[in-house]
Motif scaffolding. Structure first.
Motif, PDB file in Angstrom:
ATOM      1  N   ASP A  82      12.060   6.122  11.146  1.00  0.00           N
ATOM      2  CA  ASP A  82      11.497   5.072  11.993  1.00  0.00           C
ATOM      3  C   ASP A  82      10.378   4.371  11.209  1.00  0.00           C
ATOM      4  O   ASP A  82       9.333   4.963  10.944  1.00  0.00           O
ATOM      5  CB  ASP A  82      10.947   5.715  13.274  1.00  0.00           C
ATOM      6  N   VAL A  83      10.624   3.127  10.827  1.00  0.00           N
ATOM      7  CA  VAL A  83       9.681   2.396   9.971  1.00  0.00           C
ATOM      8  C   VAL A  83       8.889   1.335  10.744  1.00  0.00           C
ATOM      9  O   VAL A  83       8.300   0.440  10.141  1.00  0.00           O
ATOM     10  CB  VAL A  83      10.401   1.742   8.763  1.00  0.00           C
ATOM     11  N   ARG A  84       8.837   1.482  12.070  1.00  0.00           N
ATOM     12  CA  ARG A  84       8.035   0.501  12.817  1.00  0.00           C
ATOM     13  C   ARG A  84       6.580   0.527  12.390  1.00  0.00           C
ATOM     14  O   ARG A  84       5.866  -0.459  12.522  1.00  0.00           O
ATOM     15  CB  ARG A  84       8.128   0.781  14.321  1.00  0.00           C
ATOM     16  N   GLY A  85       6.129   1.646  11.860  1.00  0.00           N
ATOM     17  CA  GLY A  85       4.732   1.762  11.434  1.00  0.00           C
ATOM     18  C   GLY A  85       4.508   1.362   9.985  1.00  0.00           C
ATOM     19  O   GLY A  85       3.438   1.636   9.442  1.00  0.00           O
ATOM     20  N   VAL A  86       5.492   0.749   9.352  1.00  0.00           N
ATOM     21  CA  VAL A  86       5.306   0.287   7.964  1.00  0.00           C
ATOM     22  C   VAL A  86       4.970  -1.208   7.996  1.00  0.00           C
ATOM     23  O   VAL A  86       5.755  -2.025   8.474  1.00  0.00           O
ATOM     24  CB  VAL A  86       6.577   0.525   7.119  1.00  0.00           C
ATOM     25  N   GLN A  87       3.780  -1.543   7.498  1.00  0.00           N
ATOM     26  CA  GLN A  87       3.341  -2.947   7.483  1.00  0.00           C
ATOM     27  C   GLN A  87       3.870  -3.641   6.234  1.00  0.00           C
ATOM     28  O   GLN A  87       3.792  -3.083   5.135  1.00  0.00           O
ATOM     29  CB  GLN A  87       1.805  -3.033   7.439  1.00  0.00           C
ATOM     30  N   LEU A  88       4.398  -4.858   6.411  1.00  0.00           N
ATOM     31  CA  LEU A  88       4.728  -5.721   5.257  1.00  0.00           C
ATOM     32  C   LEU A  88       3.471  -6.527   4.969  1.00  0.00           C
ATOM     33  O   LEU A  88       3.094  -7.394   5.758  1.00  0.00           O
ATOM     34  CB  LEU A  88       5.868  -6.672   5.622  1.00  0.00           C
ATOM     35  N   ASP A  89       2.803  -6.240   3.860  1.00  0.00           N
ATOM     36  CA  ASP A  89       1.486  -6.810   3.587  1.00  0.00           C
ATOM     37  C   ASP A  89       1.632  -8.037   2.682  1.00  0.00           C
ATOM     38  O   ASP A  89       2.035  -7.904   1.517  1.00  0.00           O
ATOM     39  CB  ASP A  89       0.625  -5.733   2.913  1.00  0.00           C
ATOM     40  N   PRO A  90       1.307  -9.227   3.182  1.00  0.00           N
ATOM     41  CA  PRO A  90       1.466 -10.435   2.349  1.00  0.00           C
ATOM     42  C   PRO A  90       0.377 -10.565   1.288  1.00  0.00           C
ATOM     43  O   PRO A  90       0.472 -11.396   0.394  1.00  0.00           O
ATOM     44  CB  PRO A  90       1.365 -11.587   3.362  1.00  0.00           C
ATOM     45  N   GLU A  91      -0.669  -9.737   1.371  1.00  0.00           N
ATOM     46  CA  GLU A  91      -1.826  -9.892   0.482  1.00  0.00           C
ATOM     47  C   GLU A  91      -1.758  -9.011  -0.759  1.00  0.00           C
ATOM     48  O   GLU A  91      -2.638  -9.081  -1.613  1.00  0.00           O
ATOM     49  CB  GLU A  91      -3.123  -9.526   1.243  1.00  0.00           C
ATOM     50  N   ALA A  92      -0.781  -8.125  -0.842  1.00  0.00           N
ATOM     51  CA  ALA A  92      -0.753  -7.203  -1.989  1.00  0.00           C
ATOM     52  C   ALA A  92       0.688  -6.865  -2.335  1.00  0.00           C
ATOM     53  O   ALA A  92       1.577  -6.913  -1.475  1.00  0.00           O
ATOM     54  CB  ALA A  92      -1.512  -5.918  -1.656  1.00  0.00           C
ATOM     55  N   ALA A  93       0.900  -6.517  -3.588  1.00  0.00           N
ATOM     56  CA  ALA A  93       2.259  -6.181  -4.036  1.00  0.00           C
ATOM     57  C   ALA A  93       2.562  -4.710  -3.762  1.00  0.00           C
ATOM     58  O   ALA A  93       1.658  -3.874  -3.663  1.00  0.00           O
ATOM     59  CB  ALA A  93       2.382  -6.450  -5.533  1.00  0.00           C
ATOM     60  N   THR A  94       3.842  -4.406  -3.666  1.00  0.00           N
ATOM     61  CA  THR A  94       4.268  -3.010  -3.611  1.00  0.00           C
ATOM     62  C   THR A  94       3.904  -2.347  -4.945  1.00  0.00           C
ATOM     63  O   THR A  94       4.072  -2.944  -6.008  1.00  0.00           O
ATOM     64  CB  THR A  94       5.797  -2.942  -3.405  1.00  0.00           C
ATOM     65  N   SER A  95       3.414  -1.133  -4.863  1.00  0.00           N
ATOM     66  CA  SER A  95       2.943  -0.449  -6.079  1.00  0.00           C
ATOM     67  C   SER A  95       4.115   0.071  -6.912  1.00  0.00           C
ATOM     68  O   SER A  95       5.269   0.116  -6.460  1.00  0.00           O
ATOM     69  CB  SER A  95       2.016   0.698  -5.709  1.00  0.00           C
TER      70      SER A  95
END
Ligand code: KDG
Length: 340
Positions: free
Chosen positions: A101-114
């Protein structure tokens, strides 16, 4: 008792991201919080070079546990941040495909995936470089943790990796642990020391205050020394148990594992397999142990399922790709694990 029948079993409803959510009356078995990264992994005995081979994978200790627990039939929720980029979306799709369940995963427009890069500098020496400072995962914060989801779950699993990412990520983990502990939710902590992220001293100073809230503690011979002094790993484990940690689990890789619970020690040898990639084995081990704990299994059975899951993980390339579904547990010789 949890059964292995489903990936959110068809009883829930799809959300706007296409995730099938547990129905309102269904809490999650496991909630975890962490950072999932892109991993570029070089081939055996071949340092990275321009134009050379590297395999693209996804990694991250807590999401490894989330996938492994989901494959074992548990309902798993994951809190995280990924960049609003191709890799972030691939992480979401992969976790969703694994039933997390990934409802708690934020897509962050301010930073890249590490990112992490792992290479065989020599045939015996593997080096890891992280590109995660300021990355999306480091922007995790307490508000990202839905207290209601944690309170209604059966178990919260955290590691010593995420608190090392930033002050806000550390605060998010501390918040999750305090919410879980106050609600009587079982708290599991894997020390998972990453020396490239922080020193043993800083790790100890940060993790020790969590111990009064921790019900299940995982560490290897070296890691237990970060939170507890003592002559030997066993004496450290015993002391941690004596001072209030309900279950202390010592991970020893190919040497097996031991656990201290209710004043007793249990030992389990590893399953003999051909190891091709040890990374992620500890996470598979943790998922196996926690899965059996959620099933109400004895400490011996928990350790058995843990070493079986670890064996699956080490005998396949990738951090989580080899972890077993519940109906596969018997394939490595411990048939009774399938029946639970
Ligand atoms: O436990 C496996 C992890 O080490 C790997 O998946 C990447 O989370 C990771 C890390 O920080 O090294």
């Amino acid at each position: 008792m949890t059964t292995g029948q489903d990936e959110h079993g068809g009883r829930g409803t799809p959300d706007s991201r296409g995730t099938t959510l547990p129905a309102a009356d269904e809490a999650h078995d496991v909630v975890t919080i962490g950072e999932t990264l892109a991993a570029f992994v070089g081939p055996p005995a071949e340092p990275l070079r321009p134009g050379g081979a590297a395999t693209f994978r996804l990694a991250g200790a807590e999401s490894n546990v989330a996938i492994a627990a989901s494959r074992l039939g548990h309902r798993v929720a994951y809190f995280s941040r990924v960049g609003d980029d191709d890799i972030g979306r691939l992480i979401l799709a992969t976790l969703r495909g694994e039933g997390v369940d990934v409802r708690g995963v934020q897509l962050d427009p301010e930073a890249a995936t590490s990112l992490l890069v792992r290479q065989h500098r020599t045939s015996d020496l593997v080096t890891v470089s992280y590109y995660r400072r300021g990355g999306a995962g480091s922007r995790l914060r307490p508000e990202d943790v839905d207290a209601d989801v944690v309170e209604r779950s059966r178990l919260l699993h955290v590691t010593g990796i995420t608190p090392a990412l930033s002050d806000t990520a550390c605060a998010a983990v501390q918040h999750a642990v305090s919410v879980a502990s106050a609600a009587g939710v079982t708290v599991s902590l894997d020390i998972n020391h990453r020396s490239r992220l922080w020193s043993r001293e800083t790790a100890g100073r940060t993790l020790r205050p969590l111990l009064p809230s921790v019900d299940v503690l995982f560490g290897d011979d070296d890691e237990l020394g970060i939170v507890q002094s003592g002559e030997t790993p066993e004496s450290r484990a015993e002391e941690l148990h004596r001072s209030g940690v309900g279950q202390v689990v010592l991970k020893r890789g190919s040497l097996g594992a031991s656990a201290w619970e209710a004043g007793e020690r249990a030992d389990q040898p590893a399953v003999e397999v051909s190891m091709v990639d040890p990374v992620g084995a500890g996470d598979a081990f943790v998922a196996g142990y926690l899965s059996a704990l959620l099933d109400g299994a004895t400490v011996e059975e928990r350790l058995q399922r843990a070493v079986v899951c670890g064996a699956f993980a080490v005998s396949v390339h990738g951090d989580w790709e080899g972890t077993p579904r519940r109906d596969e547990l018997g394939l490595l010789g411990l048939a009774e694990q399938v029946r639970r």
